[in-house]
Enzyme design. Sequence first.
Site, PDB file in Angstrom:
ATOM      1  N   GLY A  48      37.783  29.179  62.896  1.00  0.00           N
ATOM      2  CA  GLY A  48      38.910  28.953  62.301  1.00  0.00           C
ATOM      3  C   GLY A  48      39.844  29.983  62.826  1.00  0.00           C
ATOM      4  N   VAL A  49      41.175  29.754  62.687  1.00  0.00           N
ATOM      5  CA  VAL A  49      42.109  30.844  63.227  1.00  0.00           C
ATOM      6  C   VAL A  49      42.399  31.526  62.146  1.00  0.00           C
ATOM      7  CG1 VAL A  49      43.352  29.089  64.988  1.00  0.00           C
ATOM      8  CG2 VAL A  49      43.964  28.966  62.638  1.00  0.00           C
ATOM      9  N   GLY A  50      43.117  32.711  62.487  1.00  0.00           N
ATOM     10  CA  GLY A  50      43.506  33.961  61.733  1.00  0.00           C
ATOM     11  C   GLY A  50      42.753  35.106  61.793  1.00  0.00           C
ATOM     12  N   VAL A  68      40.959  36.943  59.783  1.00  0.00           N
ATOM     13  CA  VAL A  68      39.490  36.882  59.323  1.00  0.00           C
ATOM     14  C   VAL A  68      38.521  36.433  60.405  1.00  0.00           C
ATOM     15  CG1 VAL A  68      37.633  36.318  57.452  1.00  0.00           C
ATOM     16  CG2 VAL A  68      39.805  37.318  57.034  1.00  0.00           C
ATOM     17  N   GLU A 124      38.068  24.438  67.886  1.00  0.00           N
ATOM     18  CA  GLU A 124      39.237  23.845  68.339  1.00  0.00           C
ATOM     19  C   GLU A 124      40.357  24.787  69.057  1.00  0.00           C
ATOM     20  OE1 GLU A 124      40.606  22.327  64.634  1.00  0.00           O
ATOM     21  OE2 GLU A 124      39.849  24.123  63.689  1.00  0.00           O
ATOM     22  N   ASN A 169      48.973  26.207  54.607  1.00  0.00           N
ATOM     23  CA  ASN A 169      49.275  25.601  55.920  1.00  0.00           C
ATOM     24  C   ASN A 169      48.793  24.291  55.803  1.00  0.00           C
ATOM     25  OD1 ASN A 169      49.880  28.237  56.885  1.00  0.00           O
ATOM     26  ND2 ASN A 169      47.773  28.780  57.102  1.00  0.00           N
ATOM     27  N   GLY A 220      41.381  21.588  61.074  1.00  0.00           N
ATOM     28  CA  GLY A 220      39.981  21.071  61.239  1.00  0.00           C
ATOM     29  C   GLY A 220      38.855  21.639  60.724  1.00  0.00           C
TER      30      GLY A 220
HETATM   31  O1  0RQ Z   1      49.585  35.555  51.523  1.00  0.00           O
HETATM   32  O2  0RQ Z   1      51.039  35.558  53.625  1.00  0.00           O
HETATM   33  O3  0RQ Z   1      51.854  35.691  51.141  1.00  0.00           O
HETATM   34  O4  0RQ Z   1      50.316  37.766  52.286  1.00  0.00           O
HETATM   35  O5  0RQ Z   1      47.119  33.487  51.487  1.00  0.00           O
HETATM   36  O6  0RQ Z   1      45.675  35.047  53.416  1.00  0.00           O
HETATM   37  O7  0RQ Z   1      44.174  36.748  53.653  1.00  0.00           O
HETATM   38  O8  0RQ Z   1      46.178  36.687  55.142  1.00  0.00           O
HETATM   39  O9  0RQ Z   1      44.100  35.076  55.451  1.00  0.00           O
HETATM   40  O10 0RQ Z   1      45.502  34.509  57.460  1.00  0.00           O
HETATM   41  O11 0RQ Z   1      43.056  34.601  57.416  1.00  0.00           O
HETATM   42  O12 0RQ Z   1      44.716  32.797  56.245  1.00  0.00           O
HETATM   43  C1  0RQ Z   1      42.868  30.168  54.421  1.00  0.00           C
HETATM   44  C2  0RQ Z   1      45.317  30.430  54.605  1.00  0.00           C
HETATM   45  C3  0RQ Z   1      43.712  32.193  55.201  1.00  0.00           C
HETATM   46  C4  0RQ Z   1      43.834  30.181  56.858  1.00  0.00           C
HETATM   47  C5  0RQ Z   1      43.898  30.643  55.231  1.00  0.00           C
HETATM   48  C6  0RQ Z   1      47.165  34.648  50.307  1.00  0.00           C
HETATM   49  C7  0RQ Z   1      47.314  35.931  50.841  1.00  0.00           C
HETATM   50  C8  0RQ Z   1      48.293  35.654  52.150  1.00  0.00           C
HETATM   51  C9  0RQ Z   1      46.998  34.267  53.733  1.00  0.00           C
HETATM   52  P1  0RQ Z   1      50.775  35.992  52.174  1.00  0.00           P
HETATM   53  P2  0RQ Z   1      45.081  36.180  54.517  1.00  0.00           P
HETATM   54  P3  0RQ Z   1      44.216  34.216  56.797  1.00  0.00           P
HETATM   55  C10 0RQ Z   1      41.070  26.097  62.291  1.00  0.00           C
HETATM   56  C11 0RQ Z   1      40.632  25.827  60.920  1.00  0.00           C
HETATM   57  C12 0RQ Z   1      42.734  26.398  56.646  1.00  0.00           C
HETATM   58  C13 0RQ Z   1      42.648  25.555  57.771  1.00  0.00           C
HETATM   59  C14 0RQ Z   1      41.604  26.124  58.707  1.00  0.00           C
HETATM   60  C15 0RQ Z   1      44.015  28.299  56.784  1.00  0.00           C
HETATM   61  C16 0RQ Z   1      48.030  34.467  52.574  1.00  0.00           C
HETATM   62  O13 0RQ Z   1      42.516  30.535  57.239  1.00  0.00           O
HETATM   63  O14 0RQ Z   1      45.051  28.190  56.654  1.00  0.00           O
HETATM   64  O15 0RQ Z   1      40.636  26.754  58.270  1.00  0.00           O
HETATM   65  N1  0RQ Z   1      42.863  27.798  56.798  1.00  0.00           N
HETATM   66  N2  0RQ Z   1      41.566  25.635  59.748  1.00  0.00           N
HETATM   67  O16 0RQ Z   1      47.828  36.940  50.098  1.00  0.00           O
HETATM   68  C17 0RQ Z   1      46.338  33.304  46.265  1.00  0.00           C
HETATM   69  C18 0RQ Z   1      44.093  33.530  46.649  1.00  0.00           C
HETATM   70  C19 0RQ Z   1      44.568  33.882  48.087  1.00  0.00           C
HETATM   71  C20 0RQ Z   1      45.837  33.869  48.276  1.00  0.00           C
HETATM   72  C21 0RQ Z   1      44.583  34.607  50.098  1.00  0.00           C
HETATM   73  N3  0RQ Z   1      43.079  33.469  46.448  1.00  0.00           N
HETATM   74  N4  0RQ Z   1      45.125  33.253  45.807  1.00  0.00           N
HETATM   75  N5  0RQ Z   1      46.960  33.654  47.477  1.00  0.00           N
HETATM   76  N6  0RQ Z   1      45.952  34.406  49.598  1.00  0.00           N
HETATM   77  N7  0RQ Z   1      43.800  34.358  49.093  1.00  0.00           N
HETATM   78  C22 0RQ Z   1      42.614  26.112  62.692  1.00  0.00           C
HETATM   79  C23 0RQ Z   1      43.076  24.704  62.686  1.00  0.00           C
HETATM   80  O17 0RQ Z   1      42.540  23.689  62.053  1.00  0.00           O
HETATM   81  C24 0RQ Z   1      44.405  24.480  63.365  1.00  0.00           C
END
Ligand code: 0RQ
Length: 499
Positions: free
Chosen positions: A264-266, A268, A289, A379, A383
């Site tokens: 995935g992206v991001g 982590v 992807e 978001n 995928g």
């Molecule tokens: O909030 O932005 O207000 O600080 O969620 O969290 O830890 O920075 O993690 O950037 O790796 O994103 C799942 C969102 C993780 C992303 C998700 C809050 C946290 C922060 C972001 P702030 P992190 P990341 C390939 C596959 C779905 C799509 C996918 C995503 C913000 O990976 O969108 O996987 N995935 N696609 O503070 C409340 C919790 C939380 C929380 C984190 N438990 N409760 N808030 N946060 N955990 C890509 C494509 O398909 C295109």
Amino acid sequence: MQSRIRNEQLKEKIMSPMEASKLIKDGMVIGTSGFTPSGYPKVVPLALAERVKRDNEKMKLTLYSGASLGPEVDGAWAEAGILAKRLPYQTNKQLRQDINCGKVEYLDMHLSHSSQYLNYGILPRVDVAIVEAIAITEDGNIIPTSAVGNSPSFIKSADKIIVEISSKQPVELEGMSDIYMLENPPMRTHIPIKTPGDRVGTPFIVCDKDKIAAVVFSDMEDHVRDLAPISDVDRAISKNIINFLEKEVSLGRLTKNLLPLQSGVGNVANAVLAGLCDSTFENLVCYTEVIQDAMLELMQCGKIKKASACSISPSPRGLKSFRENIDFFKDKIILRPLEISNSPEMARKLGVIAMNTAIEVDIYGNVNSTHIMGSKIMNGIGGSGDFARNAYLTIFSTSSIAKGGKISSIVPMVSHVDHTEHDTMIIVTEQGVADLRGLSPKEKARLIIENCVHPDFKEQMRDYFNRACEVCQSCHTPHILEEALSWHANFVETGTMKK
Ligand code: 0RQ
């Protein structure tokens, strides 16, 4: 730049972005190139937003894309109030706010479903496609830039096409794409790709040149984003995943070449891949992807041989390195249409190892990737589901706590479900790994609590689970219904999940 338009007739269609934007009318469906913000059109969307604001024009559009777009589209159109409906994925702050306050309707879809819904006639057809391109061929076919995304389907569906020829995207990208389209949906023949490096299509998107209504020139770069520095938590998650994979190799279930990787992206996701650089794995391939920095670096350090994706979306630093070494990457990267890169058939056939990030996970292994406190979209599923349900190994990782420790990312019951306990296999936090394969719900819960929950929440979680087992002795999946979402309710009321 004129030489990039290899069809003489189409040179007559050159116009300014503002003129081209006039092809877009109120109520239309617009389909754009682009995927996680890479390879998307910029100058025409910006001209449209400017015109609408300047003339106070009535304009409400439905916007389809491959995945998230840069601020020149999602941000500018949200700001100008142009968007009525958006699909299938976004990551823009302004747009997210507009979706969460009900100004914009949002369809959060499995990305592989997006072109399928269009091809099946479920979604309305595209009126105008806006596509960023390297060049247009003699026959009017389109050579995409850094993302293929859903462009082939939008070009096929659209009545009119606007092509943005980019002077910033390197011409060397020509030849990286492999465009293979599914025929006669919903009846399908198999996709003839046997390994991630196979090329089975054309290096251009087939296009009826009579539909090209405008050609504009763009000198704008993709608005690629910086990655956060890799944190200790990210590093610990990466180490846990790599240790787990090494154990699978030692058990003879995987070889040192693993299986095609999807990530995935991001932050982590990037950190997990970065950790592979120092691992003992070798000759790796990817069927994914998005190609981020770590994947490019793994190619440079010789760990990854080939990567199939539908977009290249590095950070500014990664982009610089990619451009400087584009000849090195050229035969290692294959960019495919989204419906091929994210095809469930391919994920199952190749036996992909899917590694995605969760927002929260519950004690039974259900995963929420999209919603904060059950109701606010972050978001979208992107995928992750395309791969998670069909992969050989489905890994979800998350930090065990969020918001400075006020939130436990492992909860009794997820407040929204994207990936069910039937799809998820391995849950990883910085605390440890829970391999859920072959376990019943109660066995899963015990393992997740002991291996993945943060020490600050472990007693509270054990207490919940033990009481749920007592209250619900003969239950298959014990829950105390009035308490299952009380951790979230508590956070909303008091600012912490701690009791
Ligand atoms: O909030 O932005 O207000 O600080 O969620 O969290 O830890 O920075 O993690 O950037 O790796 O994103 C799942 C969102 C993780 C992303 C998700 C809050 C946290 C922060 C972001 P702030 P992190 P990341 C390939 C596959 C779905 C799509 C996918 C995503 C913000 O990976 O969108 O996987 N995935 N696609 O503070 C409340 C919790 C939380 C929380 C984190 N438990 N409760 N808030 N946060 N955990 C890509 C494509 O398909 C295109």
